[in-house]
Every structure is written in C-alpha cells, then in structure tokens.
Motif scaffolding. Structure first.
Motif, PDB file in Angstrom:
ATOM      1  N   GLY A 156      35.457   1.997  79.374  1.00 27.59           N
ATOM      2  CA  GLY A 156      34.612   0.599  79.270  1.00 27.59           C
ATOM      3  C   GLY A 156      35.363  -0.229  80.369  1.00 27.59           C
ATOM      4  N   ALA A 157      34.601  -1.316  80.545  1.00 24.25           N
ATOM      5  CA  ALA A 157      35.074  -2.437  81.424  1.00 24.25           C
ATOM      6  C   ALA A 157      36.583  -2.986  80.950  1.00 24.25           C
ATOM      7  CB  ALA A 157      34.174  -3.702  81.225  1.00 24.25           C
ATOM      8  N   ALA A 158      36.923  -3.970  81.732  1.00 25.36           N
ATOM      9  CA  ALA A 158      38.334  -4.388  81.609  1.00 25.36           C
ATOM     10  C   ALA A 158      38.496  -5.213  80.415  1.00 25.36           C
ATOM     11  CB  ALA A 158      38.876  -5.187  82.812  1.00 25.36           C
ATOM     12  N   LEU A 159      39.636  -5.400  79.612  1.00 23.60           N
ATOM     13  CA  LEU A 159      39.448  -5.879  78.573  1.00 23.60           C
ATOM     14  C   LEU A 159      40.678  -6.990  78.367  1.00 23.60           C
ATOM     15  CD1 LEU A 159      39.143  -3.652  75.396  1.00 23.60           C
ATOM     16  CD2 LEU A 159      37.735  -5.535  75.655  1.00 23.60           C
ATOM     17  N   ASN A 160      40.228  -8.083  77.895  1.00 27.56           N
ATOM     18  CA  ASN A 160      41.367  -9.094  77.809  1.00 27.56           C
ATOM     19  C   ASN A 160      41.206  -9.811  76.325  1.00 27.56           C
ATOM     20  OD1 ASN A 160      42.753 -11.858  77.857  1.00 27.56           O
ATOM     21  ND2 ASN A 160      42.585 -11.481  80.234  1.00 27.56           N
ATOM     22  N   ILE A 161      42.219  -9.356  75.616  1.00 28.93           N
ATOM     23  CA  ILE A 161      42.098  -9.853  74.041  1.00 28.93           C
ATOM     24  C   ILE A 161      43.120 -10.739  73.528  1.00 28.93           C
ATOM     25  CG2 ILE A 161      41.754  -8.915  71.758  1.00 28.93           C
ATOM     26  CD1 ILE A 161      41.028  -6.193  73.130  1.00 28.93           C
ATOM     27  N   HIS A 162      42.720 -11.671  72.672  1.00 31.98           N
ATOM     28  CA  HIS A 162      43.725 -12.677  72.179  1.00 31.98           C
ATOM     29  C   HIS A 162      43.486 -12.521  70.831  1.00 31.98           C
ATOM     30  CE1 HIS A 162      45.659 -14.076  76.131  1.00 31.98           C
ATOM     31  NE2 HIS A 162      44.426 -13.837  76.421  1.00 31.98           N
ATOM     32  N   ASN A 163      44.445 -12.832  70.015  1.00 33.03           N
ATOM     33  CA  ASN A 163      44.331 -13.050  68.464  1.00 33.03           C
ATOM     34  C   ASN A 163      43.265 -12.450  67.694  1.00 33.03           C
ATOM     35  OD1 ASN A 163      46.358 -14.874  69.467  1.00 33.03           O
ATOM     36  ND2 ASN A 163      45.022 -16.566  69.448  1.00 33.03           N
ATOM     37  N   SER A 164      42.883 -11.179  67.833  1.00 37.09           N
ATOM     38  CA  SER A 164      42.008 -10.400  67.406  1.00 37.09           C
ATOM     39  C   SER A 164      42.106  -9.043  66.612  1.00 37.09           C
ATOM     40  CB  SER A 164      40.890 -10.262  68.495  1.00 37.09           C
ATOM     41  OG  SER A 164      40.315 -11.677  69.023  1.00 37.09           O
ATOM     42  N   THR A 165      41.094  -8.768  65.807  1.00 43.79           N
ATOM     43  CA  THR A 165      41.441  -7.462  65.295  1.00 43.79           C
ATOM     44  C   THR A 165      40.376  -6.625  65.598  1.00 43.79           C
ATOM     45  OG1 THR A 165      42.322  -8.684  63.116  1.00 43.79           O
ATOM     46  CG2 THR A 165      41.493  -6.414  62.866  1.00 43.79           C
ATOM     47  N   ILE A 166      40.849  -5.371  66.110  1.00 48.08           N
ATOM     48  CA  ILE A 166      39.716  -4.209  66.508  1.00 48.08           C
ATOM     49  C   ILE A 166      39.692  -3.069  65.514  1.00 48.08           C
ATOM     50  CG2 ILE A 166      39.065  -2.934  68.561  1.00 48.08           C
ATOM     51  CD1 ILE A 166      39.336  -5.894  69.247  1.00 48.08           C
ATOM     52  N   ILE A 167      38.881  -2.840  64.973  1.00 45.89           N
ATOM     53  CA  ILE A 167      38.671  -1.709  63.915  1.00 45.89           C
ATOM     54  C   ILE A 167      37.804  -0.520  64.462  1.00 45.89           C
ATOM     55  CG2 ILE A 167      38.027  -1.120  61.497  1.00 45.89           C
ATOM     56  CD1 ILE A 167      37.870  -3.949  61.001  1.00 45.89           C
ATOM     57  N   GLY A 168      38.468   0.588  65.140  1.00 40.97           N
ATOM     58  CA  GLY A 168      37.778   1.643  65.763  1.00 40.97           C
ATOM     59  C   GLY A 168      38.487   1.976  67.088  1.00 40.97           C
ATOM     60  N   LYS A 169      38.180   2.835  67.671  1.00 38.41           N
ATOM     61  CA  LYS A 169      38.838   3.324  68.770  1.00 38.41           C
ATOM     62  C   LYS A 169      38.408   2.906  70.011  1.00 38.41           C
ATOM     63  CE  LYS A 169      36.908   7.335  67.849  1.00 38.41           C
ATOM     64  NZ  LYS A 169      36.607   9.146  67.723  1.00 38.41           N
ATOM     65  N   VAL A 170      39.336   2.935  71.028  1.00 36.63           N
ATOM     66  CA  VAL A 170      39.020   1.656  72.047  1.00 36.63           C
ATOM     67  C   VAL A 170      39.350   2.751  73.558  1.00 36.63           C
ATOM     68  CG1 VAL A 170      39.864  -0.157  73.516  1.00 36.63           C
ATOM     69  CG2 VAL A 170      39.421  -0.216  71.000  1.00 36.63           C
ATOM     70  N   LYS A 171      38.498   2.654  74.269  1.00 35.93           N
ATOM     71  CA  LYS A 171      38.702   3.345  75.800  1.00 35.93           C
ATOM     72  C   LYS A 171      38.451   2.428  76.734  1.00 35.93           C
ATOM     73  CE  LYS A 171      37.741   7.769  76.353  1.00 35.93           C
ATOM     74  NZ  LYS A 171      37.074   8.779  76.628  1.00 35.93           N
ATOM     75  N   THR A 172      39.111   1.884  77.473  1.00 32.83           N
ATOM     76  CA  THR A 172      38.821   0.799  78.531  1.00 32.83           C
ATOM     77  C   THR A 172      39.649   1.230  79.914  1.00 32.83           C
ATOM     78  OG1 THR A 172      39.309  -1.570  79.230  1.00 32.83           O
ATOM     79  CG2 THR A 172      41.051  -0.461  78.057  1.00 32.83           C
ATOM     80  N   THR A 173      38.945   0.971  80.849  1.00 37.65           N
ATOM     81  CA  THR A 173      39.416   1.129  82.285  1.00 37.65           C
ATOM     82  C   THR A 173      40.774   0.468  82.387  1.00 37.65           C
ATOM     83  OG1 THR A 173      37.336   1.259  83.152  1.00 37.65           O
ATOM     84  CG2 THR A 173      39.217   1.193  84.610  1.00 37.65           C
ATOM     85  N   LEU A 174      40.850  -0.653  82.002  1.00 39.17           N
ATOM     86  CA  LEU A 174      42.139  -1.703  82.250  1.00 39.17           C
ATOM     87  C   LEU A 174      42.214  -2.511  81.024  1.00 39.17           C
ATOM     88  CD1 LEU A 174      44.528  -2.911  83.897  1.00 39.17           C
ATOM     89  CD2 LEU A 174      42.429  -4.759  84.785  1.00 39.17           C
ATOM     90  N   MET A 175      43.470  -2.676  80.333  1.00 39.32           N
ATOM     91  CA  MET A 175      43.721  -3.593  79.259  1.00 39.32           C
ATOM     92  C   MET A 175      44.641  -4.519  80.127  1.00 39.32           C
ATOM     93  SD  MET A 175      43.401  -3.725  76.034  1.00 39.32           S
ATOM     94  CE  MET A 175      43.113  -2.287  75.455  1.00 39.32           C
TER      95      MET A 175
END
Length: 725
Positions: free
Chosen positions: A577-596
């Motif tokens: 998926g698209a580029a990700l920018n994550i702060h102070n969060s909870t992700i429940i599940g698998k993640v596939k991104t082009t750019l973290m």
C-alpha cells in the motif's frame, strides 16, 4: 490611572494640539478626508498630526508596560499568576515540581493553592485520596488495610463492623468482594504492597486509580432486536452501563462507588434504583408512547395509571442469552411480564409482554472508555472549523437528510453539521468542487450513527478536501475511485466500526431495514493517486490505499478485528500500500506498505505464523528509506532502520510483547494495555510513556508524580501500593 492616547494628548497645551491637527489635515488626501468624514464626521477630532502619531506609538508602549505591571502583581497570587509562575510559588510553600504532562487537563495550580490545607491533614487517608486525584487526574479510592484485618479485638475498643465472618444476607459486602470497596475481613498478608504483591497488613495503604472514564450517550436511539428487546448501545453491542459519578462535597469524605466511574452492578441498581435511574442520572429510557418528553418515569405516565414509585415501573433483572441444544441463541432469560426489565451488566432492555409494544425507544446512559478517541459526546470544538464565512447546513433526522445537505453545498463547499444523535441510514455521495472543502461532522457533544449498506463515494475536483469529524459510521466505509482528484481526506474523532454491522429494523416511518453485514470489509478504500489521508484520534477498520498516495495516522487504532487479518495494504491486497507515517497508534492486523516513512511509539500486532500468500507479518518494501523508532513489531517483520524497538532480541520475544485488557471493539478497556504487560512496552515510548494509541495519557508519568507526593504526605512507617483498576 491609565495613560492612553487621549489622556496623553489632552495633557499637551491647546496651542500645540490645534497646530498639530491643522498640519495633519493639510497632509490628508481628498480620499482620506472623505473616508474620515464618512466614518467619524469630524476632521478636527480624528485627523492625526505628526505629534499625535508620535504619542500613539508611545501610548502603545505605555499600555504594554501597564499590562506587564498588572501581571507582575497578579503573579504574586496562585489564583491569578501565569502558569510559569506556579512552580515558583510552589517552592515558597515547599511544593516540589512534578513531571509535566503535555495536553493533560491537570495543573499544579490547585495543588499548590491547597498545599497548606493539605499539610494540616498530612498522613490521613482522605488527603492521600485527594492528592491522587489532583496529581493524576484520575478518580481514586484509598483503603487502609489495617481496618480490614481479621484480628482478635481489644474489648475496650470493639469495631463492630470488622468481623472475621460475613452474613450471606449482607448483599453489599458480597457485591464488592475482591474490589477496591471490599469490606470483608482478611487474614494478614506480609508480602510487600509497594511491589503489588500483598495488601492486607497493618502498615499498608492501597491507592486505587480508575483509568477508565464515564462517557455519556444522551437520548440516543436504542438498538431494536425485536419489538420488545433492545440494547442501550446503538449498534446492538452488549456493554456494561457505567454510573455518572457524583462529586464529593468535602475533602474528608472517602470515595464510594457512587463517586467513581465504574460499571453498575445489578444488585446495586436494584437496591438504589432511585439513585441511578432518572433525569440527569446514570440511566434513563424514553418511549415515544409516553406523555411529555417520553421519559419513562412515574411523573410522565398517564394520569389513569396508579404508578407512584419507580420500582413499580422498572425491574432490574438478568437478561442473559438462552441457548437451545445446538448452542443457538433463542431468546433472553427472565423476560418481564409487567415491568420494563433492565440489565446493567449487559446493557439490555426488555419491555413487558403484557403491555403494548413500545414505539420509538431512546436511552440516556454512560459507558466506559480510556480516552477522547473515536466518536463520542466529548468536547471536540478545537478540531472543528468555526469560520462564519463558510456556508453551513444543519441536518436533523426529522427535517433534512445528510445527502440533501451535501447536495446544497456541492458547488460551493462548506459544512454539513448533524445536530442530533439519531440513526441515518443513507447512501451518501460527497461531491467536492475544485479547490473547495466539505466537512461532514456532528455538532459538539453529539454522536449520530450513520448506517451504510455500501461505501460513501467521493467525487472530487483537484486540490479539494473532505473532512469527517465526530461520526459513528457502521458498515461500509469510505471509497475514492481512481479517476478522482481529492487532495486531502481527514478523519478526526470518528469510529468507522471495524466489526460486522448487525441488521437494523427501524419502526414505522423511519428508513427501510438495513441488512446484516456478513463479512468484515475494509473501511477505507482509496484508488486515486496523490491523496493525503489523515486519520487522527479515530478507530478505523481495515485500510486499503494504492501506492502514490500518503497515509498519516496519529493517536488512533486501526483494527482488522484479528491479528491474522489485513489491517493495511494496497489494491489489490497482494501489492504493498501507500507510504505510511504513524505516531502513537495501535495497529491490529497485518501490514504491507511500500514505504514506512516513520513509525513512532506504535504497536503492531500480527501473527507470526503467516501463510505463503503473506510471508511477513509487518512489511515495508523499501528498506533503505524510513525509520521505525520506539515501537513494537512481531519477530520476522521486515522494516527499515529500527531504533530502540521491541523485542530487542529473539531471546526475550516471548516475554516482551503487548498484553491488552481487551481487543474487542465496544468493550470499555478496548485497546488498553494490561497491568501485566511488560515494562518494555508500558514505558517503551520515546518519553517513557506507553507505546500505542493511549500514549498521550502518560500513565507512567502520572503514577510517578503520585509516588513523589506520597513521600511528602505518607506517615512514617506506612507503605502504599498503587493499583490501576
């Protein structure tokens, strides 16, 4: 005395003022003269000569100096001083500074103001309880365990309430067993209370802190299961009802259950129905068949009814599910025949079988949650646009639909504001003209429910923006087609419910029934390129965004409902998926991104046992770019440049992992880290706070501040244990 421009100018000799005014009039152009005459009428009084212009500059500086002098005087008093001066005044009375908590509704001002009064009560349980509230901002209760020890009593000082046995008829003691309000006598426990191992001993004091708060839901629609069975939660979720805490009036009063945000137990509600049920109280049921405002209370019943007491109208009962031999739910237990049944533990309502079925049912109740996140009736004014120039269209269930309001703004842009807590079952299309913004929001302190059978479609021109604020969206989600040019999509204080939508059956006159959602679908699907998606303080289901856009997630929960499902990926799901920018969060599940691009203070939860279609739980395609810092991700993930992340090595991976109180959407402790979670997680953020969506609560700092104060106020020889409820 204030030396403003008029006063200073009037102190000059009249000759100088006359000549200065004449010279000022000569310097005016014809256009300036006309403008002054039109607005003020007189040139002599309003023309600025060189001398008056000079004095106006001096007057501005004098005003600044006068204001500063007034503030210096105010800074001598704790009630009026600036925030920076609080610690200085505190040092004068021996009040030590605490760790500042950014954004928290906690100020040291009140504690400093009350320091002398607190010191006079030093060592008492009541002052320790008050300190815990002031320092942490949480509701608290203090227990002196020596009073609860089963001991041989001195005959000249008998404590009648402290017996080593309890009657089975004493419902209150039995109800609160093994809670902070436990009044049972216990055997001595010599383990250390500061390490949270033992409790019941002579020098021990327990300080209980409630991290969950009560959030209101006022006159919201009750979910209709059939014509007589309803749930308080508008989505049909079984959720315990919380009480509306009653403020303690005196500092010497120790907190009781009625003063704390906590679930209402069935027996407690039964014994204290008048305390918890009614207007401006914890629970109230509305039925459109009743007179006046529909509130089901004795005062609003028909004059022909003989009901005078609330207990003759409301029955507290256990409405648990009843199963057949195959394990299928076939109904509820203890369905009432004469009174309205309420189960506060499950949040269920049952109307009597002997009476006419109810009409349109609404409820007022309180539920528990950790923070101002997702949709809710808390203050969101700072996140809302309030420019009076922007067109605004109000929506209510009885007067106008959301789609009609959106159509009114499709050429100009503007704000669609929902002003009630009703259901809105619509198929929505948001059309945004080029360069314009449409904000779809609820009014402050409301939580409307938008029920979708399909996705909200967005038709957007270039450089346009769509904002969703304060909405509870059930089923479907948001979809943006590939041929659209939306510049920004902002989701603020919203809940795009991650769980499956139940079937809705509206009473006559309302929208048609909405079918049950049978599979869990992603809630955000973005096909277009160049769109910036911002998710802030929200709870959202799965997200699918094509590479070429950007996603920013802050203080939020992205929940695929299971750690084996997909939380974030591209379209189709097999591509990143698209580029990700994550702060102070909870992700429940698998993640596939082009750019973290950046992941900070974030918890990623995904199964390590991955299928061939998804060999890595959390994956970024580009490893030479981006950074992951102060975060947790499961072993086997492929991410760029980890910095102080957990687990730090494979040896401790089994011990250092997030443990949650609950991961079920709708429960009070949803997304909250458990007390048994490893310290590397609960203090693993860049500022020693916890990782994840509730980082901004700064729980470690609050408890540490309380420890600092306990050193000053705890009696010599006493030991205190701090317990997070």
């Amino acid at each position: 005395m204030s030396f403003d421009l008029k006063r200073m100018y009037d102190l000059l000799p009249a000759l100088h003022r006359i000549r200065d005014t004449e010279f000022g009039i000569q310097m005016l152009s014809p256009e300036e003269r006309k403008a002054i005459e039109d607005s003020h009428g007189s040139l002599d009084q309003n023309a600025y000569g060189p001398l008056k212009s000079l004095l106006s500059i001096i007057a501005e500086q004098v005003a600044i100096l006068e204001e500063n002098l007034e503030q210096l005087y105010d800074d001598q008093f704790i009630e009026t001083c600036a925030e920076w001066a609080v610690s200085y005044i505190g040092s004068l009375v021996g009040n030590r500074d605490l760790i500042p908590i950014p954004g928290a509704e906690i100020s040291q001002r009140g504690e400093v103001a009350n320091t002398i009064a607190y010191r006079r009560r030093k060592g008492t349980a009541s002052i320790i309880e008050q300190l815990a509230r002031d320092v942490t901002g949480w509701e608290s209760n203090v227990v002196e365990y020596f009073q609860l020890l089963a001991t041989t009593q001195y005959m000249n000082h008998i404590r009648l309430g402290n017996t080593s046995f309890s009657s089975l008829l004493d419902w209150e003691k039995l109800t609160y067993t093994n809670t902070p309000f436990d009044k049972m006598a216990h055997n001595v426990d010599v383990r250390n209370i500061e390490k949270k191992r033992g409790q019941y001993n002579i020098p021990n004091i327990g300080i209980f802190l409630w991290r969950l708060k009560s959030y209101s839901s006022i006159q919201s629609p009750a979910y209709r299961l059939d014509e007589r069975r309803f749930t308080f939660h508008p989505l049909g979720i079984d959720t315990p009802l919380y009480n509306l805490p009653i403020t303690e009036e005196t500092i010497t009063h120790l907190a009781e259950p009625i003063n704390i945000s906590m679930p209402i137990k069935k027996r407690v509600l039964y014994e204290n129905l008048d305390t918890y049920y009614g207007k401006n109280k914890s629970i109230l049921v509305y039925d459109s068949n009743f007179l006046d405002d529909g509130a089901i209370i004795p005062a609003n019943t028909s004059p022909s009814d003989s009901i005078t007491k609330l207990s003759e109208l409301i029955q507290v009962c256990d409405l648990r599910d009843v199963f057949d031999n195959l394990g299928t739910v076939v109904g509820w237990a203890n369905m009432p025949s004469e009174k309205i049944g309420i189960d506060p533990s499950l949040g269920r309502i049952a109307f009597p079988s002997s009476k006419t079925p109810p009409g349109d049912v609404h409820v007022s109740f309180y539920y528990g949650f950790s923070a101002d996140m997702g949709s809710g009736e808390y203050g969101r004014a700072e996140s809302m646009s309030n420019d009076p120039v922007i067109p605004l269209v109000e929506v209510s269930a009885k007067e106008k639909t959301i789609q009609q309001a959106l159509d009114d703004l499709q050429s100009t842009g503007g704000i669609v504001e929902i002003i009630d807590n009703e259901y809105y079952a619509e198929e929505l299309v948001i059309k945004v003209p080029e360069g314009k913004t449409i904000e779809l929001r609820s009014i402050d302190k409301k939580r409307p429910v938008i029920i979708l059978d399909d996705y909200i479609q967005i038709e957007a021109g270039s450089d346009s923006k769509v904002i969703l604020n304060g909405l509870l969206i059930c089923g479907g989600g948001i979809e943006l087609a590939a041929d659209q040019s939306l510049g920004h999509l902002e989701i603020i204080h919203c809940s795009l419910v991650p769980t499956m939508r139940p079937k809705f059956d509206f009473p006559g006159g309302n929208p048609a029934s909405v079918s049950e959602e049978t599979t869990i679908q992603p809630r955000i699907i973005i096909h277009s390129l160049g769109t910036n998606i911002n998710i802030d303080r929200s709870i959202v289901g799965g997200v699918r965004v094509v590479d070429g856009s950007k996603v920013f997630i802050t203080d939020s929960i992205i929940d695929a409902t299971d750690d084996s499902l997909i939380a974030f990926t591209g379209i189709p799901e097999s591509v990143p998926g698209a580029a990700l920018n994550i702060h102070n969060s909870t992700i429940i599940g698998k993640v596939k991104t082009t750019l973290m691009d950046l992941a900070s203070n974030t918890i990623f939860i995904a199964k390590e046992n991955i299928t061939e279609d998804w060999p890595i739980p959390i994956m970024a395609q580009r490893l030479q770019q981006g950074c992951v810092r102060f975060s947790y991700y499961p072993p086997g993930s492929r991410l760029p440049r980890p910095y102080k992340c957990q687990p730090s090595n494979s040896v401790i991976a089994a011990q250092v992992r997030p443990i949650f109180s609950s991961l079920a959407y709708g429960e009070a402790a949803y997304g909250q880290l458990s007390n048994q979670c490893a310290i590397e997680i609960t203090r693993g953020a860049d500022d020693e706070s916890e990782m994840g969506a509730f980082h901004q609560l700064y729980q470690y700092q609050r408890v540490k501040n309380l420890r600092t104060r306990l050193d000053e106020y705890l009696r010599f020889g006493m030991q205190a244990g701090i317990f997070l409820v």
